[in-house]
Design an enzyme around this catalytic site. Structure first.
Site, PDB file in Angstrom:
ATOM      1  N   GLY A 231      30.455  43.115  51.868  1.00  0.00           N
ATOM      2  CA  GLY A 231      29.159  43.596  52.322  1.00  0.00           C
ATOM      3  C   GLY A 231      27.986  43.064  51.531  1.00  0.00           C
ATOM      4  O   GLY A 231      26.828  43.337  51.874  1.00  0.00           O
ATOM      5  N   GLU A 274      35.626  41.977  48.308  1.00  0.00           N
ATOM      6  CA  GLU A 274      36.048  41.244  49.493  1.00  0.00           C
ATOM      7  C   GLU A 274      34.865  40.641  50.228  1.00  0.00           C
ATOM      8  O   GLU A 274      34.635  40.941  51.412  1.00  0.00           O
ATOM      9  CB  GLU A 274      36.692  42.274  50.403  1.00  0.00           C
ATOM     10  N   PRO A 275      34.084  39.826  49.580  1.00  0.00           N
ATOM     11  CA  PRO A 275      32.892  39.298  50.248  1.00  0.00           C
ATOM     12  C   PRO A 275      33.238  38.188  51.240  1.00  0.00           C
ATOM     13  O   PRO A 275      34.067  37.327  50.962  1.00  0.00           O
ATOM     14  CB  PRO A 275      32.087  38.721  49.078  1.00  0.00           C
ATOM     15  N   GLY A 276      32.614  38.247  52.398  1.00  0.00           N
ATOM     16  CA  GLY A 276      32.734  37.156  53.362  1.00  0.00           C
ATOM     17  C   GLY A 276      31.423  36.397  53.405  1.00  0.00           C
ATOM     18  O   GLY A 276      31.297  35.260  52.956  1.00  0.00           O
ATOM     19  N   ARG A 277      30.401  37.102  53.885  1.00  0.00           N
ATOM     20  CA  ARG A 277      29.091  36.480  54.072  1.00  0.00           C
ATOM     21  C   ARG A 277      28.558  35.822  52.796  1.00  0.00           C
ATOM     22  O   ARG A 277      28.049  34.713  52.815  1.00  0.00           O
ATOM     23  CB  ARG A 277      28.097  37.568  54.512  1.00  0.00           C
ATOM     24  N   ARG A 313      24.931  35.907  66.572  1.00  0.00           N
ATOM     25  CA  ARG A 313      24.370  36.984  65.743  1.00  0.00           C
ATOM     26  C   ARG A 313      23.002  37.492  66.236  1.00  0.00           C
ATOM     27  O   ARG A 313      22.791  38.704  66.310  1.00  0.00           O
ATOM     28  CB  ARG A 313      24.265  36.541  64.270  1.00  0.00           C
ATOM     29  N   CYS A 346      23.575  30.896  80.712  1.00  0.00           N
ATOM     30  CA  CYS A 346      22.999  31.467  81.927  1.00  0.00           C
ATOM     31  C   CYS A 346      22.791  32.976  81.794  1.00  0.00           C
ATOM     32  O   CYS A 346      23.381  33.752  82.531  1.00  0.00           O
ATOM     33  CB  CYS A 346      23.927  31.139  83.083  1.00  0.00           C
ATOM     34  N   GLU A 347      22.037  33.370  80.791  1.00  0.00           N
ATOM     35  CA  GLU A 347      21.693  34.783  80.625  1.00  0.00           C
ATOM     36  C   GLU A 347      20.289  34.885  80.036  1.00  0.00           C
ATOM     37  O   GLU A 347      19.949  34.132  79.112  1.00  0.00           O
ATOM     38  CB  GLU A 347      22.690  35.488  79.675  1.00  0.00           C
ATOM     39  N   TYR A 375      30.046  34.206  60.088  1.00  0.00           N
ATOM     40  CA  TYR A 375      30.056  34.758  61.432  1.00  0.00           C
ATOM     41  C   TYR A 375      29.290  33.855  62.409  1.00  0.00           C
ATOM     42  O   TYR A 375      28.648  34.313  63.333  1.00  0.00           O
ATOM     43  CB  TYR A 375      29.496  36.194  61.428  1.00  0.00           C
TER      44      TYR A 375
HETATM   45  N1  LLP Z   1      36.273  43.617  54.252  1.00  0.00           N
HETATM   46  C1  LLP Z   1      36.407  44.236  55.439  1.00  0.00           C
HETATM   47  C2  LLP Z   1      37.477  45.219  55.606  1.00  0.00           C
HETATM   48  C3  LLP Z   1      35.541  43.926  56.492  1.00  0.00           C
HETATM   49  O1  LLP Z   1      35.670  44.543  57.666  1.00  0.00           O
HETATM   50  C4  LLP Z   1      34.524  42.966  56.297  1.00  0.00           C
HETATM   51  C5  LLP Z   1      33.615  42.619  57.378  1.00  0.00           C
HETATM   52  C6  LLP Z   1      34.427  42.339  55.043  1.00  0.00           C
HETATM   53  C7  LLP Z   1      35.318  42.695  54.036  1.00  0.00           C
HETATM   54  C8  LLP Z   1      33.417  41.295  54.727  1.00  0.00           C
HETATM   55  O2  LLP Z   1      32.102  41.746  54.880  1.00  0.00           O
HETATM   56  P1  LLP Z   1      30.889  40.814  54.402  1.00  0.00           P
HETATM   57  O3  LLP Z   1      31.030  40.592  52.909  1.00  0.00           O
HETATM   58  O4  LLP Z   1      30.987  39.519  55.155  1.00  0.00           O
HETATM   59  O5  LLP Z   1      29.674  41.574  54.772  1.00  0.00           O
HETATM   60  N2  LLP Z   1      29.742  39.821  62.362  1.00  0.00           N
HETATM   61  C9  LLP Z   1      28.841  40.601  61.548  1.00  0.00           C
HETATM   62  C10 LLP Z   1      29.507  41.101  60.298  1.00  0.00           C
HETATM   63  C11 LLP Z   1      30.778  41.883  60.594  1.00  0.00           C
HETATM   64  C12 LLP Z   1      31.527  42.251  59.353  1.00  0.00           C
HETATM   65  C13 LLP Z   1      32.869  42.777  59.686  1.00  0.00           C
HETATM   66  N3  LLP Z   1      33.646  43.139  58.538  1.00  0.00           N
HETATM   67  C14 LLP Z   1      27.617  39.750  61.227  1.00  0.00           C
HETATM   68  O6  LLP Z   1      27.509  38.638  61.742  1.00  0.00           O
HETATM   69  O7  LLP Z   1      26.714  40.197  60.510  1.00  0.00           O
END
Ligand code: LLP
Length: 419
Positions: A231, A274-277, A313, A346-347, A375
């Site tokens: 997050g 657990e960072p993704g973004r 997004r 087409c939207e 994402y």
């Molecule tokens: N761990 C779990 C269990 C999660 O569900 C998620 C994201 C993460 C870690 C990583 O979160 P982050 O660090 O990336 O914020 N598609 C949306 C974001 C959806 C996130 C879903 N879960 C967007 O484009 O903003």
């Protein structure tokens, strides 16, 4: 000198020795362009966030599952989470061992859970009934439970994953049931995880969620691992000078919480984030081409190949992405306009940028969409039978490598059975 309206990439040197026009000429648009240097920097920032020794970062692969990106994250010492067998398949191909993958399940079938258990991958379950399923498949096994301590946060209701209004996690009313189910199958509750939501720019909610979780963790004597989720936010408004998340303060607060917990608990457990973004968003610019400009009644549009099949997004969450304009030959016209940048889907809702004041955009210009690495491609689709874009990497050696080819028209026919 070609005209460039580049408030972000000019400062961070994103293009290195290449430039948007050369990349678009060679690879076409739309094109996801990644910068390896920036990606590695972000991986290191995460890895070095705290000094507590038993700390690991699980890169949340849902943000971007490109094989090369995953390999780089692995080289930088990150582990991964997985949400599906599909993610596990790609992660294994990127070289991750089963012991470095954490499966965070949500509403999975018995077959999927059985396959993951069979691979020796650690499983986190999200409900008492999924714990029951795990117990039947793996009696006596070690398992992690995802708790929902009531704290949620995020940039949109759609990405808040803790608190009362979400499908995720086991709430306190279920804790007794959860323990009974674990006992019934002789399960060891060795892990607890939580993820409160996505894109926080101040850490208060995250730290409050952590504090509450650690309080609960004290009641579970067998813990080996506590995973606090991801997050961590990135500044999407860089062009307006938005500041960064204060990582130093967050790291310091977490370090203290980890050490205090270890002291109170009587031993050190492994802590995970657990960072993704945070890992992948900023190392990427999405390049598109302007094919049309028009005014419909009073509204000005720049029509591009960046439909919401390429980057969803803005349409899905109303998200903001800074944009830049690159012009191969020609100057700044000096005109500023309120313009919407739209795609070729087409939207009517196919907006990338809605009524924003920008320098005049001309047909043939390139548009760079900032911070598109998280994402972006991973949520792209073939809607309208459009082809998903190519992805290239500007390497630290200054080369440009194609890391995923553009879809081909024949790919659109690949899954059909003749009848
Ligand atoms: N761990 C779990 C269990 C999660 O569900 C998620 C994201 C993460 C870690 C990583 O979160 P982050 O660090 O990336 O914020 N598609 C949306 C974001 C959806 C996130 C879903 N879960 C967007 O484009 O903003």
């Amino acid at each position: 000198m070609p005209y460039r309206y580049d408030l972000v990439t000019g400062k961070n040197g994103f293009w290195e020795n290449t430039d948007p026009a050369a990349l678009a000429a060679q690879y076409g648009t739309p094109l996801y362009v990644y910068n390896e240097r920036i990606l590695r920097e972000r991986c290191r920032e995460m890895r070095e966030l705290v000094s507590y020794p038993n700390f690991h970062v699980n890169y949340s692969a849902k943000a971007n599952t490109n094989l090369t990106i995953l390999r780089i994250a692995r080289e930088e010492g990150l582990y991964v989470d997985a949400m599906s067998l599909g993610e596990i398949t790609v992660e294994e191909a990127a070289g991750f061992d089963a012991k470095h993958i954490f499966f965070i399940s949500n509403n999975v079938s018995r077959e999927e859970m059985a396959q993951v258990i069979h691979k020796g991958i650690y499983v986190g379950v999200d409900s008492v009934s999924q714990l029951e399923m795990f117990g039947q498949l793996c009696p006596g096994g070690k398992v992690c439970v995802r708790l929902n301590t009531g704290v949620g946060a995020g940039h949109s209701a759609a990405v808040v994953t803790g608190g009362h209004e979400t499908k995720f996690g086991i709430d306190p009313d279920q804790y007794d049931d959860m323990k009974r189910t674990a006992d019934k199958y002789g399960l060891h509750l060795t892990g607890i995880n939580q993820h409160i939501g996505s894109q926080f720019m101040t850490s208060d909610d995250f730290l409050e969620g952590t504090r509450r979780l650690l309080e609960v963790c004290m009641q579970y004597p067998e813990l080996e691992m506590i995973d606090l989720g991801g997050g961590l936010g990135i500044p999407y408004h860089k062009a307006d000078g938005e500041g960064r998340l204060d990582l130093a303060a967050l790291g310091k607060a977490l370090d203290k919480m980890f050490r205090d917990f270890a002291a109170a608990y009587g031993r050190e457990v492994e802590f995970k984030l657990e960072p993704g973004r945070y890992v992948v968003a900023e190392c990427c610019v999405l390049l598109g081409r302007v094919h049309d400009t028009k005014t419909v009644y009073e509204n000005r549009f720049a029509g591009t190949d960046l439909g919401f099949n390429v980057l969803v997004r803005p349409v899905m969450y109303g998200s903001w992405h800074d944009v830049e304009i690159y012009r191969a030959d020609g100057d700044d016209t000096g005109i500023r306009q309120v313009v919407s940048v739209v795609g070729n889907i087409c939207e009517s809702g196919d907006y990338l940028v809605t009524k924003r004041e920008l320098p005049e955009i001309l047909e043939g210009d390139l548009i760079g969409v900032m911070d598109a690495g998280a994402y972006g491609y991973s949520m792209s689709s073939n809607y309208n039978c459009r082809l998903r874009p190519a992805e290239v990497l500007i390497t630290t050696n200054g080369e440009v490598k194609l890391i995923r080819r553009r879809d081909r028209l024949e790919d659109l026919l690949a899954g059909f059975e003749t009848c």
